[in-house]
Scaffold this motif. Sequence first.
Motif, PDB file in Angstrom:
ATOM      1  N   ILE A  74      -0.353 -16.996  10.548  1.00 17.74           N
ATOM      2  CA  ILE A  74      -0.331 -16.300  11.836  1.00 17.74           C
ATOM      3  C   ILE A  74       0.968 -16.709  12.614  1.00 17.74           C
ATOM      4  O   ILE A  74       1.317 -17.671  12.716  1.00 17.74           O
ATOM      5  N   HIS A  78       1.828 -16.430  21.595  1.00 18.32           N
ATOM      6  CA  HIS A  78       1.165 -17.611  21.493  1.00 18.32           C
ATOM      7  C   HIS A  78      -0.414 -17.406  21.838  1.00 18.32           C
ATOM      8  O   HIS A  78      -1.323 -18.274  21.303  1.00 18.32           O
ATOM      9  N   HIS A  81      -2.761 -16.970  18.744  1.00 17.49           N
ATOM     10  CA  HIS A  81      -2.998 -17.885  17.748  1.00 17.49           C
ATOM     11  C   HIS A  81      -4.432 -18.459  17.395  1.00 17.49           C
ATOM     12  O   HIS A  81      -5.121 -18.111  16.405  1.00 17.49           O
ATOM     13  N   ALA A  85      -6.871 -17.167  14.424  1.00 15.01           N
ATOM     14  CA  ALA A  85      -7.197 -18.167  13.427  1.00 15.01           C
ATOM     15  C   ALA A  85      -8.782 -18.435  13.441  1.00 15.01           C
ATOM     16  O   ALA A  85      -9.326 -18.353  12.391  1.00 15.01           O
ATOM     17  N   THR A  97      -1.166 -21.489  10.980  1.00 20.67           N
ATOM     18  CA  THR A  97      -0.552 -20.907  12.255  1.00 20.67           C
ATOM     19  C   THR A  97       0.738 -21.378  12.545  1.00 20.67           C
ATOM     20  O   THR A  97       0.938 -22.660  12.521  1.00 20.67           O
ATOM     21  N   GLU A  98       1.570 -20.393  13.493  1.00 25.48           N
ATOM     22  CA  GLU A  98       2.880 -20.868  13.627  1.00 25.48           C
ATOM     23  C   GLU A  98       2.516 -21.818  15.083  1.00 25.48           C
ATOM     24  O   GLU A  98       1.293 -21.842  15.545  1.00 25.48           O
ATOM     25  N   GLY A 102      -1.452 -22.823  20.629  1.00 19.50           N
ATOM     26  CA  GLY A 102      -2.205 -21.824  21.674  1.00 19.50           C
ATOM     27  C   GLY A 102      -1.370 -22.195  22.796  1.00 19.50           C
ATOM     28  O   GLY A 102      -0.087 -22.680  23.022  1.00 19.50           O
ATOM     29  N   ILE A 124      -0.634 -26.106  10.797  1.00 20.61           N
ATOM     30  CA  ILE A 124       0.208 -25.688  11.674  1.00 20.61           C
ATOM     31  C   ILE A 124       1.579 -25.893  11.189  1.00 20.61           C
ATOM     32  O   ILE A 124       1.932 -26.972  10.589  1.00 20.61           O
TER      33      ILE A 124
END
Length: 386
Positions: A74, A78, A81, A85, A97-98, A102, A124
């Motif tokens: 992802i 922001h 996210h 997810a 996830t980047e 969140g 992450i």
Amino acid sequence: MQKIKMGILGVGNMGGEHLKSLLNGSVPEIEATAVADINPARLKWARELAGENLPCFDSAEAMLEGARLDALLIAVPHYDHPRFAIEALRRGLHVMTEKPAGVFTRQVREMNEAAARSGRVFGIMYNQRTNHIYRKMRELVQGGGLGRLRRVNWVITNWFRSRAYYDSGAWRATWSGEGGGVLLNQCPHNLDLLQWICGMPEKVYASMRFGQWHDIEVEDDVSALLTFPGGVSGVFVTSTGDYPGSNRFELTLDRGKLVAEENKLTLWELDESIAAFNAHNDVPFNTPGLKELTPDTDGLSEQHVGILNNFAAAVLRGAPLLAPGGEGINGLTLSNAMHLSSWLGKEIALPLDEALYEAELMRRVAGSKRKEANSVFVDPSSSYNN
């Protein structure tokens, strides 16, 4: 070789870099199976890069329905996210996830709970955890040989961003689109490393300037005071308006001082702890003996590729994650607490009042104004930072 079929959601700056890493073989156990983006120019770029055989979708939903995937990466704004997810985990996919996890901790807590229920691997992109300097700092601090922490200072002002950067996306630097400024975009890595190495503070007091150096809604200048367990004090300073900036991470402990600066780690090790020295010293201006050292490290900083290779090992062989997704809530808690402290003008005790933070954030979201975005498409290969 068994390969993980991964879809990439968002092929902008970071998603584009991840796509290139998968295509060039830097992550041999993961293959890019599909990409999705709502921006046609980005999809066109991805097709040109990967060839017509790479399925490209114009929405997350279309990719999740139409592509054969084992995992989802992802890399979208922001706020999205956690929801993507959660949906991917519900479908039985592993998730990377980047950062940040969140925008506010309640939604991230829900994401973490979904990950725990799913039994899937959830990581992450805290790529700075691969940096040999920060890994060595954590080893030295948590190993106990230097005694307990006495003071934490981090001045991280080398995040300069130009007006053109903020104009490159309508969502950037807005409460409604990004949810914050330097703390939510540039500093998630630093806030994560701070707690990863030093642990979580108990209290946070912050002073922020919103649009101090740029025509933006959100913070671009932050000074925060942190109180860690046992009364250990800390300072965290950051800005996107300074050039040239500084990056100095300094930790004082009972038996020495660690400084990370200019890609170098230095240790000043005392012959004995400060408490032990004070117990026997009777000379007014005497000081403990010390020596200056450069701690040995393995010299490796594998960055984003290292995190992805570690993620693959976790999925395929059960290897421990270097950056578990569930830990993303810690750095976000710090940034939420800093925002809330600045908005209310008082010290914030942790754990954070999540409902109060969310209410204050939504007040600002309600008055947020998206700006006109630069219409020129930015090739993801031109930038490696959000």
